[in-house]
Motif scaffolding. Structure first.
Motif, short mmCIF file in Angstrom:
data_model
loop_
_atom_site.label_atom_id
_atom_site.label_comp_id
_atom_site.label_asym_id
_atom_site.label_seq_id
_atom_site.Cartn_x
_atom_site.Cartn_y
_atom_site.Cartn_z
N ILE A 132 0.86 -1.19 0.00
CA ILE A 132 0.00 0.00 0.00
C ILE A 132 0.88 1.22 0.00
CG2 ILE A 132 -1.51 1.41 1.44
CD1 ILE A 132 -3.23 -0.75 1.90
N ASP A 133 0.81 2.01 -1.09
CA ASP A 133 1.69 3.17 -1.08
C ASP A 133 0.94 4.48 -0.96
OD1 ASP A 133 0.77 3.14 -3.61
OD2 ASP A 133 2.66 2.53 -4.53
N ASP A 134 -0.34 4.42 -0.63
CA ASP A 134 -1.04 5.62 -0.21
C ASP A 134 -1.65 5.35 1.16
OD1 ASP A 134 -2.46 7.83 0.25
OD2 ASP A 134 -3.81 7.64 -1.46
N PRO A 135 -0.98 5.81 2.20
CA PRO A 135 -1.40 5.42 3.55
C PRO A 135 -2.55 6.23 4.11
CG PRO A 135 0.55 6.77 3.65
CD PRO A 135 0.17 6.67 2.20
N GLU A 136 -3.15 7.13 3.28
CA GLU A 136 -4.18 8.02 3.85
C GLU A 136 -5.38 7.25 4.38
OE1 GLU A 136 -3.50 11.14 4.48
OE2 GLU A 136 -1.59 10.58 3.59
N ALA A 137 -5.85 6.26 3.60
CA ALA A 137 -7.00 5.49 4.03
C ALA A 137 -6.67 4.72 5.30
CB ALA A 137 -7.42 4.52 2.93
N LEU A 138 -5.47 4.23 5.33
CA LEU A 138 -4.98 3.50 6.50
C LEU A 138 -5.06 4.38 7.74
CD1 LEU A 138 -3.77 0.73 5.99
CD2 LEU A 138 -1.51 1.73 6.16
N LYS A 139 -4.59 5.61 7.57
CA LYS A 139 -4.57 6.53 8.71
C LYS A 139 -5.98 6.87 9.17
CE LYS A 139 -1.53 9.49 6.94
NZ LYS A 139 -0.68 10.68 6.82
N ARG A 140 -6.90 7.02 8.19
CA ARG A 140 -8.29 7.34 8.57
C ARG A 140 -8.91 6.19 9.35
NH1 ARG A 140 -8.84 9.69 3.49
NH2 ARG A 140 -9.70 7.73 2.72
N LEU A 141 -8.64 4.97 8.87
CA LEU A 141 -9.19 3.80 9.55
C LEU A 141 -8.71 3.71 10.99
CD1 LEU A 141 -9.01 0.83 7.04
CD2 LEU A 141 -11.01 1.68 8.23
N ILE A 142 -7.42 3.96 11.15
CA ILE A 142 -6.84 3.81 12.48
C ILE A 142 -7.22 4.98 13.37
CG2 ILE A 142 -4.68 3.66 13.76
CD1 ILE A 142 -3.54 2.34 11.19
N GLY A 143 -7.31 6.17 12.72
CA GLY A 143 -7.56 7.38 13.49
C GLY A 143 -8.94 7.44 14.12
N GLN A 144 -9.87 6.67 13.56
CA GLN A 144 -11.22 6.70 14.10
C GLN A 144 -11.28 5.88 15.39
OE1 GLN A 144 -13.80 5.43 10.99
NE2 GLN A 144 -14.85 7.38 10.96
N THR A 145 -11.59 6.54 16.49
CA THR A 145 -11.75 5.79 17.73
C THR A 145 -12.99 4.92 17.60
OG1 THR A 145 -10.83 7.68 18.84
CG2 THR A 145 -11.78 5.99 20.22
N ALA A 146 -13.99 5.44 16.86
CA ALA A 146 -15.24 4.72 16.59
C ALA A 146 -16.00 4.42 17.86
CB ALA A 146 -14.99 3.45 15.79
N ARG A 147 -16.09 5.44 18.75
CA ARG A 147 -16.94 5.29 19.91
C ARG A 147 -18.35 5.73 19.49
NH1 ARG A 147 -15.16 8.66 24.90
NH2 ARG A 147 -13.25 8.23 23.78
N LEU A 148 -19.22 4.77 19.26
CA LEU A 148 -20.54 5.05 18.73
C LEU A 148 -21.56 5.02 19.88
CD1 LEU A 148 -22.29 5.24 16.04
CD2 LEU A 148 -22.71 2.82 16.41
N GLU A 149 -22.40 6.06 19.91
CA GLU A 149 -23.43 6.10 20.96
C GLU A 149 -24.74 6.61 20.37
OE1 GLU A 149 -20.51 7.38 24.66
OE2 GLU A 149 -21.14 8.79 23.12
N PHE A 150 -25.81 6.02 20.82
CA PHE A 150 -27.14 6.53 20.49
C PHE A 150 -27.65 7.25 21.72
CE2 PHE A 150 -26.42 3.27 17.47
CZ PHE A 150 -27.16 3.58 16.35
#
Lengths: 320, 530
Positions: free
Chosen positions: B195-213
């Motif tokens: 993978i030589d464009d790491p932007e998507a990688l960074k977005r995936l990792i950067g999301q803590t993804a704490r989801l709340e309703f």
């Protein structure tokens, strides 16, 4: 088939005669190298100072000022742009942002900007190292190198004599200074990969020094009545053929890597090649003469191993 | 030495055979090797990212965030614990200044309260230290302070979970050759070849993804909310698109932990990309109950403390699934789906180092590197032969075996070959050549001194051995220290050097000696060209 003999049998070169001249030259070069490093500094890569680098190959030759303008328009710091000689491959380097976390984002910005503004561009490599990490890398690298040198000196001290340990350290210091000087002069980028070149030089130089020391030890035991200077000359002549064959074969290999190898390892290979040369020189003109200055005498190795059997052999007490 | 015992011959040959078998797969493409029969060796030397192309990220946990989260989690636990029967009445629980504290309405319950909250702390290690220190103040206040041991343990646990979450996010199907390892106390190293464009990688990792309703607080004063001020008992969170604020009830209806599965789909009416989520059984029950109780009221979907959408509960949602819409692109919806189904990160991760090499550049490097290495090795071999004749051939054979052994061992231990590793390789080849040069020169010397052929060979090997031993031990010491204290390239260099020195001594000394011995025994040479 007649075999190649680069060094004739039974050479008798008086290496030690020029030891003081060689010493003066070495001191001058070492001081010059270190002052150069102090004054001009090294072209430290982002590994050691932090920052971002993006390397790109453009579809057509581009205007460097135009590229600089576009990069500065991104507002991510003053861009320094390096050309790789063909008007198409450039390296854009940007300083570390004040907020360490933003470092990796800048690479993304630059990459996107390049791709949007220059159709057909190939972004080859992008690196971002935050200031915190670069400090650690520099510290770890220096620590590893320093401790390795210390460990080696201690081992040599145990296996030989303390003078040999000191001699090996001084020789290493000399060789490392030369390579540093080389990087200060050529402005080749000094990054983590170059540290590997350093280590290779240290390894080679050490190998060469130890081989000669080993023979000196052997001859010290063998020719107990001989004066130190003729003895060192004899040793250097005995080992000369090996020294030449080994360093030539390694330099041969490195020259091939330099000529045919990929551009990424050019600096690395050039440094090792120079290091091989310096390492060979220093094991003859520094590591051997230093033993004279440190007062190694023909009886240096008699204490532990040879005196004891003499006592056992008979009560005549005729130990030298 | 010219009549080596059988076991010695066989053990040397065995080592070489094993080394070659382990090295062979490295010369074939990876996908081809994967199809080999089960009994075939499959150990391959991995190519480092600087050679093969790919991305490397070094992630660092935000420790301040981890500590904050730990406090707020304890705040919640204390609230729940004290509400259990028999209830203990307390004032507001505060989790500021690095501690959790609360005041009791009835001071006589102090001991009982301490007893109850102490059950929320755990022992760490064998020393009996607990994760939190519980103390009292003024006869009616309980103070809980996290211990350093507890914090360290929490970070350690969080990093282990974070590593697995990162792995699942980057590689949901678990089929790619990625490396995700913990490094030091609070870092994770991620390497993704190819993978030589790491932007998507960074977005995936950067999301803590704490989801709340959460339910929207309808009583809030809209003017106050617009300024970002929260009414009592509620909280105000910004909208993800930056268009203002929403006042929400603090209580979480359902959270991301209760999501069993999430995937990106297209909304049937609008055709826009949305994320469809399915709750686990307890999540479905809670979601069903709350939506039943709050029909016709608005609720918000909150991701990482940002409101991504507000919707009206038109009817009870009992099926245990829901849809999140909020101006997604297909890619961002997909990324959110992966983040949700991989679990939330227990701690925020920042990218502190990023390195990318395009695969194309990597391939160019490999090609010209391989050509150059080939030419270099050939040149050295030619040099050896014209210098030492037969003994030069033996040295060359040793060199080839040495290279195969290094590849075999590196494949076996799963070490990757990097550019600095190649520098280490060059040095060990140099050491191997030097060992043979030392031996051969010594044989020449002994011959000059008038020794007979066999005697000269034997003495040559014997006398050269000490020098070879000392020179190589010094390098082993250096390599071991560099491996232990170094990082990145320094380690890559050191590991190749360590392996290479051992194999080069083996081939240069034991193997060539065997060849010489077999030759001498068979031919009984009367003269020696060396």
């Amino acid at each position: 088939m007649k075999l190649l003999k680069l060094v004739p049998d039974n050479t008798n070169i008086d290496f030690m005669k020029v030891r003081n001249i060689a010493l003066v030259i070495s001191i001058i070069l070492t001081v010059a190298s270190l002052s150069l490093v102090a004054i001009k500094g090294l072209n430290l890569g982002i590994d050691f100072v932090g920052g971002q680098v993006v390397r790109a190959t453009f579809a057509q030759p581009i205007n460097i000022e135009d590229l600089r303008g576009r990069m500065n328009a991104l507002d991510v710091g003053e861009a320094s742009i390096q050309d790789f000689g063909d008007n198409r491959t450039y390296q854009v380097r940007l300083p570390s942002p004040p907020d360490a976390k933003a470092s990796a984002e800048i690479v993304g910005k630059v990459r996107t900007a390049l791709q949007n503004q220059y159709p057909g561009v190939k972004v080859g490599a992008g690196e971002a190292v935050s200031g915190k990490v670069s400090e650690e890398l520099a510290r770890d690298g220096a620590l590893a190198l320093g401790l390795a040198m210390l460990g080696i000196a201690i081992y040599i001290w145990f296996r030989f004599e303390w003078q040999f340990g000191v001699g090996a350290l001084v020789t290493l210091f000399h060789d490392v200074s030369m390579i540093l000087g080389f990087f200060a002069v050529t402005r080749l980028q000094f990054d983590l990969n170059v540290v590997a070149a350093f280590l290779t030089v240290v390894g080679y130089s050490l190998n060469d020094t130890v081989v000669i020391y080993d023979r000196i030890r052997e001859n010290l035991r063998k020719y107990r009545k001989m004066q130190i200077i003729p003895m060192l000359n004899l040793t250097l002549n005995e080992t000369l053929s090996r020294t030449i064959v080994t360093s030539l074969s390694i330099m041969l290999a490195l020259t091939m890597l330099l000529i045919f190898g990929p551009e990424v390892i050019f600096g690395l290979t050039a440094a090792i090649l120079l290091g091989t040369f310096v390492g060979t020189y220093s094991s003859i003109y520094i590591s051997a003469p230093i033993l004279v200055w440190l007062g190694v005498r023909p009886d240096s190795f008699l204490k532990a191993e040879d005196k004891a059997p003499a006592k056992l052999a008979g009560g005549d007490g005729a130990v030298v | 030495m010219f009549d080596p015992p059988k076991w010695k011959i066989w053990s040397i040959l065995l080592v070489i055979a094993v080394g070659i078998i382990l090295a062979v797969p490295s010369f074939f493409p990876r996908d081809q090797v994967a199809k080999w029969p089960a009994w075939a060796p499959k150990t391959q030397i991995a190519r480092g990212l600087d050679i093969a192309g790919g991305s490397q990220l070094l992630l660092e946990a935000d420790l301040a965030d981890a500590t904050r989260q730990r406090l707020s989690a304890m705040d919640d636990s204390v609230t729940q614990e004290l509400r259990r029967e028999p209830r203990i009445q307390v004032g507001d629980i505060s989790s500021s200044n690095g501690q959790v504290s609360f005041m009791l309405r009835d001071p006589t319950q102090l001991d009982a309260a301490v007893e109850r909250v102490r059950t929320l702390t755990q022992g760490v290690g064998l020393t009996g230290t607990r994760t939190w220190n519980v103390s009292t103040q003024d006869g009616n206040r309980v103070i809980m302070v996290p211990t350093p041991e507890g914090n360290a343990q929490a970070i350690k646990d969080a990093m282990t979970v974070a590593r697995d979450v990162v792995r699942r996010r980057i590689d949901p199907s678990g089929t790619r050759e990625i490396t995700v390892i913990n490094q030091g106390q609070n870092r994770i190293l991620v390497q993704v070849p190819g993978i030589d464009d790491p932007e998507a990688l960074k977005r995936l990792i950067g999301q803590t993804a704490r989801l709340e309703f959460k339910l929207v607080d309808q009583n809030a004063d809209q003017a106050q909310v617009a300024q970002g001020r929260a009414p009592a008992g509620s909280q105000v969170l910004p909208r993800a698109d930056g268009t203002g604020f929403v006042a929400l009830q603090r209580r979480v209806m359902v959270s991301g932990e209760e999501v069993a599965d999430a995937k990106q789909v297209f909304d049937q009416q609008s055709g826009a990309p949305v994320v469809s989520i399915r709750f686990d059984s307890s999540g479905a029950r809670r979601f069903g109950r709350t939506t039943t109780e709050n029909v016709n009221k608005p609720f918000a979907i909150v991701l990482d403390n940002k409101v991504i959408s507000v919707a009206n509960i038109n009817e009870p949602i009992l099926g245990g699934s829901a849809q999140i819409s909020g101006g997604f692109t297909t890619q961002s919806a997909n990324e959110l789906a992966i983040s949700l189904s991989s679990g939330k990160l227990p701690v925020k991760l920042d990218v502190i180092e990023e390195r990318t090499v395009s695969a194309e550049l990597g391939n160019d490097s490999i090609r010209s590197g391989a050509i150059a290495s080939g030419v270099a090795v050939l040149a050295v071999m030619l040099f050896m032969v014209i210098t030492y004749g037969r003994f030069g051939w033996y040295a060359n054979l040793g060199l080839v075996i040495n290279t195969l052994l290094i590849l075999g061992v590196m494949g076996l231990i799963g070490s990757a070959l990097t550019l600095p590793g190649i520098a280490g390789f060059v040095l060990t080849i140099g050491a191997a050549v030097d060992a043979n040069v030392l031996i051969n020169e010594r044989i020449r010397e002994e011959q000059r001194r008038g020794r007979k052929i066999l005697d000269a060979i034997e003495t040559g090997y014997k006398e050269a051995s000490t020098a070879i031993f000392d020179a190589n031990i010094t390098n082993v010491i250096a390599a071991a220290i560099m491996w232990y204290f170094g990082s990145g390239p320094v380690r890559g260099f050191a590991i190749v050097l360590l392996i290479g020195i051992i194999t080069s001594v083996f081939t240069a000394v034991n193997f060539t000696r065997l060849l010489v011995a077999l030759w001498v025994r068979k031919k009984r040479p009367r003269e020696l060209h060396i």
